[in-house]
Enzyme design. Structure first.
Site, PDB file in Angstrom:
ATOM      1  CE  LYS A  22      -1.802   1.656   4.037  1.00  0.00           C
ATOM      2  NZ  LYS A  22      -1.487   3.086   4.204  1.00  0.00           N
ATOM      3  CG  ASN A  23       2.457   2.743   3.531  1.00  0.00           C
ATOM      4  OD1 ASN A  23       1.272   3.018   3.327  1.00  0.00           O
ATOM      5  ND2 ASN A  23       2.975   2.636   4.743  1.00  0.00           N
ATOM      6  CB  CYS A 117      -4.908  11.271  11.097  1.00  0.00           C
ATOM      7  SG  CYS A 117      -3.308  10.700  11.607  1.00  0.00           S
ATOM      8  NE  ARG A 122       0.580  10.352   9.946  1.00  0.00           N
ATOM      9  CZ  ARG A 122       0.110   9.282   9.324  1.00  0.00           C
ATOM     10  NH1 ARG A 122      -1.119   8.889   9.513  1.00  0.00           N
ATOM     11  NH2 ARG A 122       0.854   8.615   8.485  1.00  0.00           N
ATOM     12  CG  ASP A 306       2.895   1.668   9.332  1.00  0.00           C
ATOM     13  OD1 ASP A 306       2.465   2.515  10.132  1.00  0.00           O
ATOM     14  OD2 ASP A 306       3.012   1.893   8.105  1.00  0.00           O
ATOM     15  NE  ARG A 398      -7.324   4.486   5.305  1.00  0.00           N
ATOM     16  CZ  ARG A 398      -6.756   5.558   5.814  1.00  0.00           C
ATOM     17  NH1 ARG A 398      -7.192   6.049   6.938  1.00  0.00           N
ATOM     18  NH2 ARG A 398      -5.761   6.143   5.194  1.00  0.00           N
TER      19      ARG A 398
HETATM   20  C1  UD1 Z   1       4.268   7.036   6.210  1.00  0.00           C
HETATM   21  C2  UD1 Z   1       3.412   5.825   6.023  1.00  0.00           C
HETATM   22  C3  UD1 Z   1       2.822   5.371   7.359  1.00  0.00           C
HETATM   23  C4  UD1 Z   1       3.933   5.159   8.376  1.00  0.00           C
HETATM   24  C5  UD1 Z   1       4.851   6.387   8.461  1.00  0.00           C
HETATM   25  C6  UD1 Z   1       6.070   6.170   9.335  1.00  0.00           C
HETATM   26  C7  UD1 Z   1       2.556   6.049   3.764  1.00  0.00           C
HETATM   27  C8  UD1 Z   1       1.406   6.325   2.878  1.00  0.00           C
HETATM   28  N1  UD1 Z   1       2.340   6.142   5.089  1.00  0.00           N
HETATM   29  O1  UD1 Z   1       3.444   8.090   6.697  1.00  0.00           O
HETATM   30  O2  UD1 Z   1       2.094   4.160   7.158  1.00  0.00           O
HETATM   31  O3  UD1 Z   1       3.381   4.911   9.653  1.00  0.00           O
HETATM   32  O4  UD1 Z   1       5.324   6.744   7.135  1.00  0.00           O
HETATM   33  O5  UD1 Z   1       6.790   5.083   8.891  1.00  0.00           O
HETATM   34  O6  UD1 Z   1       3.635   5.711   3.327  1.00  0.00           O
HETATM   35  N2  UD1 Z   1       6.385  14.907  10.342  1.00  0.00           N
HETATM   36  C9  UD1 Z   1       6.513  16.253  10.613  1.00  0.00           C
HETATM   37  N3  UD1 Z   1       6.432  17.131   9.569  1.00  0.00           N
HETATM   38  C10 UD1 Z   1       6.238  16.716   8.272  1.00  0.00           C
HETATM   39  C11 UD1 Z   1       6.115  15.345   8.019  1.00  0.00           C
HETATM   40  C12 UD1 Z   1       6.197  14.452   9.072  1.00  0.00           C
HETATM   41  O7  UD1 Z   1       6.699  16.661  11.756  1.00  0.00           O
HETATM   42  O8  UD1 Z   1       6.166  17.570   7.381  1.00  0.00           O
HETATM   43  C13 UD1 Z   1       6.463  13.928  11.457  1.00  0.00           C
HETATM   44  C14 UD1 Z   1       5.197  13.132  11.652  1.00  0.00           C
HETATM   45  O9  UD1 Z   1       4.249  13.821  12.435  1.00  0.00           O
HETATM   46  C15 UD1 Z   1       5.714  11.885  12.328  1.00  0.00           C
HETATM   47  C16 UD1 Z   1       7.091  11.701  11.679  1.00  0.00           C
HETATM   48  O10 UD1 Z   1       7.442  12.980  11.131  1.00  0.00           O
HETATM   49  O11 UD1 Z   1       5.880  12.114  13.703  1.00  0.00           O
HETATM   50  C17 UD1 Z   1       7.158  10.676  10.594  1.00  0.00           C
HETATM   51  O12 UD1 Z   1       6.118  10.880   9.666  1.00  0.00           O
HETATM   52  P1  UD1 Z   1       6.242  10.486   8.128  1.00  0.00           P
HETATM   53  O13 UD1 Z   1       7.414   9.588   7.942  1.00  0.00           O
HETATM   54  O14 UD1 Z   1       6.145  11.706   7.307  1.00  0.00           O
HETATM   55  O15 UD1 Z   1       4.922   9.624   7.931  1.00  0.00           O
HETATM   56  P2  UD1 Z   1       3.958   9.596   6.663  1.00  0.00           P
HETATM   57  O16 UD1 Z   1       4.741   9.813   5.426  1.00  0.00           O
HETATM   58  O17 UD1 Z   1       2.777  10.464   6.928  1.00  0.00           O
END
Ligand code: UD1
Length: 419
Positions: A22-23, A117, A122, A306, A398
């Site tokens: 999925k990711n 969420c 996030r 995850d 999902r």
């Molecule tokens: C992706 C995965 C999700 C997984 C996560 C961490 C997909 C579609 N989803 O989510 O399943 O749990 O990686 O492995 O691939 N953060 C910030 N600012 C930003 C972006 C992120 O502070 O602009 C923080 C987030 O709040 C979180 C951390 O960074 O605490 C990691 O998030 P991130 O790796 O970005 O997760 P996703 O890409 O949303």
């Protein structure tokens, strides 16, 4: 609303086919915005999240055809609408991955802010800062990110202050069409990012440093169509590995890659679950008792957030205690009260959970508010005496394709109750 009913106690035995990740699928689909195409994705999973992304891309003006029998998705065309509306972004945060590609190719995009969420706040600040460093101008107005780059994006050296999967993907895609060289430093290294990079290269992008935390991208004028197989889903594989472990069974995870299970495989072994590579995938079996192991979630190659909830289900019936620390998301222990209702002994202290293993869980009606929390309750139910009913199954749909059918095929007593 559908529910899932299961009765625990049966060791799982047999073979489970692992689908495309999925990711990986979600950013790969967004990458279709970077060229006229066609982009043909094979091993494409049929999930609610991929359907949501298909809907988002279709409303941008792309043609999206998913042949679910052939597991092939074909995407292509020109975006005629550069707005990603609140209704779709709210449903799935990964929608924000259209921002980089739209801005890179069309020099303009309006994407709803995703908001919070269930598992935490996030934010998307890292995505925005990176795009601004590449020359974009971004205004936040009425819940939307209005982004423009009239001269096009230009290469930049971007230092991520925190490792982010989504920000790395968004900027990687944007950089493929930027003017000059972009370096992403402290980039995420998840296998899904490697997969995206390989697909972008097949589309004509120039990328070096794949698999490291430093990606170097030389922008090109245009990308073209390509055919790309989506990497197997390591989280689906890890989930079924926990299912085999918690029931004391033996399962072949068909098509799974051991190297992608990384730390998860290591931790499972420490807990008493055997994990071995085979020509057809990964074999998981448990012959003796489970032992408590401490884990901390980290970006890849560390233990995946995850997989945290699923591993906690395993630890709930292990001998001894386990400390599970969540470092990625601030609110990811929502499965704990529900597991405790099934007889688990888990206490949460800030970002850590102390799990004191019990000899037996007992089935109960339960409910969870996110994907991995929901599946962890299914795992707990597989180890529990009596009947467990999992409500709000839409969370599972999902990210898991035919979860109950795959588990039933290896001997679980499980069925979906249409609601
Ligand atoms: C992706 C995965 C999700 C997984 C996560 C961490 C997909 C579609 N989803 O989510 O399943 O749990 O990686 O492995 O691939 N953060 C910030 N600012 C930003 C972006 C992120 O502070 O602009 C923080 C987030 O709040 C979180 C951390 O960074 O605490 C990691 O998030 P991130 O790796 O970005 O997760 P996703 O890409 O949303």
């Amino acid at each position: 609303m559908d529910r899932i009913r299961l009765r625990g106690g049966r060791p799982l035995r047999g073979s489970i086919p692992i689908g495309g990740a999925k990711n990986a699928a979600l950013p790969l689909m967004a990458a279709a915005l970077l060229s006229e195409g066609p982009l043909v994705l094979t091993n494409a999973p049929a999930l609610d999240d991929t359907r949501t992304m298909a809907g988002l891309l279709a409303q941008h003006g792309l043609s999206v055809d998913h042949d679910t029998n052939a597991r092939t998705m074909t995407l292509g065309g020109t975006a005629t609408n550069l707005v990603a509306p609140y209704d779709l972004v709210r449903k799935m945060r990964a929608s924000v991955l259209v921002l980089g590609p739209l801005l890179a190719r069309y020099r303009e995009a309006k994407v709803s802010l995703p908001g919070g969420c269930a598992i935490g706040t996030r934010p998307v600040d890292l995505h925005l800062k990176g795009l601004e460093e590449m020359g974009a101008k971004i205004d936040l107005d009425s819940g939307y990110m209005n982004a423009t780059a009239p001269e096009g994006l230009r290469g930049a050296k971007i230092y991520f202050t925190q490792v982010s999967v989504g920000a790395t993907e968004n900027l990687l895609m944007a950089a493929t069409l930027a003017d000059g060289i972009t370096e992403l430093v402290n980039a995420a290294r998840e296998p899904e990012i490697d997969d995206l990079a390989h697909c972008l290269i097949a589309m004509g992008a120039r990328i070096e440093g794949i698999g490291t935390d430093r990606l170097r991208i030389e922008g090109v004028k245009a990308l073209h169509g390509a055919t790309h197989p989506i990497v197997p889903d390591r989280i689906e594989a890890g989930t079924f590995a926990c299912a085999a472990g918690i029931t004391g069974g033996e399962v072949l995870l068909e098509g799974a890659k051991l190297e992608h299970l990384g730390t998860v495989a290591r931790v499972l072994r420490e807990a008493g679950v055997e994990v071995d590579e085979s020509p057809k995938g990964v074999i998981v079996k448990r012959l003796s008792g489970l032992r408590g192991v401490d884990v901390m979630t980290e970006p890849f190659p560390g233990f995946a957030t995850d997989m945290q909830a699923q591993f906690m289900a395993l630890m709930a019936v292990a001998e001894g205690a386990s400390m599970i620390t969540e470092t990625i998301f601030e609110n990811r222990f929502m499965h704990v009260p529900e597991m405790n209702r099934m007889g688990a002994r888990i206490n949460v202290h800030g970002s850590s959970a102390i799990v004191r293993g019990v000899s037996r869980l007992s089935g109960a009606p339960v409910m969870a508010t996110d994907l991995r929390a929901s599946v962890s309750l299914i795992l707990a139910g597989l180890a529990a005496g009596g009947e467990t009913i999992v409500n709000r199954v839409y969370h599972l749909d999902r990210g898991y394709e035919r979860l109950e059918a795959k588990l039933a095929a290896v001997g679980a007593d499980i069925e979906r109750l249409p609601g």
